[in-house]
Design a protein around this motif. Sequence first.
Motif, PDB file in Angstrom:
ATOM      1  N   UNK A 131      -7.606  30.282 -23.632  1.00 31.11           N
ATOM      2  CA  UNK A 131      -6.453  30.987 -23.057  1.00 31.11           C
ATOM      3  C   UNK A 131      -5.341  29.973 -22.772  1.00 31.11           C
ATOM      4  N   UNK A 132      -4.403  29.801 -23.700  1.00 26.70           N
ATOM      5  CA  UNK A 132      -3.343  28.803 -23.518  1.00 26.70           C
ATOM      6  C   UNK A 132      -2.372  29.123 -22.382  1.00 26.70           C
ATOM      7  N   UNK A 133      -2.084  30.419 -22.170  1.00 24.30           N
ATOM      8  CA  UNK A 133      -1.113  30.826 -21.161  1.00 24.30           C
ATOM      9  C   UNK A 133      -1.740  30.724 -19.772  1.00 24.30           C
ATOM     10  N   UNK A 134      -1.177  29.871 -18.927  1.00 27.13           N
ATOM     11  CA  UNK A 134      -1.768  29.596 -17.609  1.00 27.13           C
ATOM     12  C   UNK A 134      -1.852  30.848 -16.746  1.00 27.13           C
ATOM     13  N   UNK A 135      -0.838  31.717 -16.801  1.00 33.04           N
ATOM     14  CA  UNK A 135      -0.862  32.940 -15.991  1.00 33.04           C
ATOM     15  C   UNK A 135      -1.963  33.886 -16.465  1.00 33.04           C
ATOM     16  N   UNK A 185      -5.311  35.145 -14.404  1.00 27.74           N
ATOM     17  CA  UNK A 185      -5.689  36.565 -14.261  1.00 27.74           C
ATOM     18  C   UNK A 185      -7.098  36.794 -14.796  1.00 27.74           C
ATOM     19  N   UNK A 186      -7.397  36.203 -15.923  1.00 26.68           N
ATOM     20  CA  UNK A 186      -8.707  36.337 -16.545  1.00 26.68           C
ATOM     21  C   UNK A 186      -9.795  35.785 -15.611  1.00 26.68           C
ATOM     22  N   UNK A 187      -9.544  34.607 -15.063  1.00 19.23           N
ATOM     23  CA  UNK A 187     -10.512  33.957 -14.177  1.00 19.23           C
ATOM     24  C   UNK A 187     -10.687  34.722 -12.875  1.00 19.23           C
TER      25      UNK A 187
END
Length: 386
Positions: A251-255, A259-261
């Motif tokens: 997941x390159x996008x930090x945001x 959210x995923x985490x």
Amino acid sequence: MDASTHQFDFDKEVDRTKSHSDKWDKYKGQDILPMWVADSDFQSPPAVIEALQERVSHGVFGYTHASETLTDIFVKRMKTKYNWDIQPEWVVYLPGLVCGLNIAARALTDEGQTIVSPSPIYPPFISSAKFAERPLVKAPVKLAEGRWMPDLEEAEEQLSGKGGLLQMCNPLNPGGTVYTREELEATLAFAEKHDLFVCSDEIHCDLILDGEKQHIPFASISESAEQRSVTLMAPSKTFNIAGLGASIAIIPNAKLRQRFSKIKRGIVPGVNVLAFTAAKAAYQHGEAWLQEQLCYLAGHRDYLMQEINALPSMKLEHIEATYLAWIDCSDLPVDNPHRFFEKAGVGLSPGLDFGNRKFVRLNFGCTRKTLEEAVRRMKAAVSSLA
């Protein structure tokens, strides 16, 4: 590959009937060959078995975390195999790929937003939308010049206009299609046009059977693809270690990663110590084994295509990747092809589970002896209808 160069014996018969195998216990006590769920009958690479034995001999199995070495190996693998530069912090470890699909369905959509999925497709795609309570739009998978591809244009008119998530499966399961760069770019354009994030299931990416084909991760094609995507990979199908449970979300996008985490936290357990051990050994030392497996599976694919397409009422399109054959039984004069072949002693995956009851899916990740016996039974069953 010349027989004299073989290091590994994929013809070795391994008795799985006493190993609590989902695949083999389904038809326990019946003369039915299990050719359904996507795990293979091959012993994992020797390096994996040795690494597990060494770790078991340590004797302590407490809580664990991924080693920096494993992450480094995986980052280098993405660059070497797929020319994709990823960063270590993009990697999120999971105890399986299906939970990744479900986390993505929740993390990348808001209430009322749509999930777009190919159909027919691997069943957890469809159930993830149901579990997340999101509206589902199906992009029908159609035959285009001998290759199965989702028709996104047909799905377009059903979109809500509120954004959401596009699920993709590359290579395609079922169907075995390997997306070309042009097809990936068209998929990205569709996602951009409709403000969709993309969850790309790439669990079969190492199982490319055509030498001239190359797996291209969706996220690797551009900055836009990278920033709107979650990519799911695993060593499980590649090295037959699915029962250990080790998968990876990139997941390159930090945001998006945050959210995923957050959705994952407290619900999805960590990866266990033996799964990490197996994954590291497989990625570090399993390449020679993998290349021989690919040659072996390609031979199975060619044999299966020849035999199935010789039957007047069945059709199998060319399989570019995976060890899963998506067989069209539309012209077979039976109401339920899955039940018909089950009665003939071959346990296939019902096409209805994927979205089309007139198909069956056959797992040819088995010995040639098993495959030939399955084909013999299927041919005899079809001949009995004449």
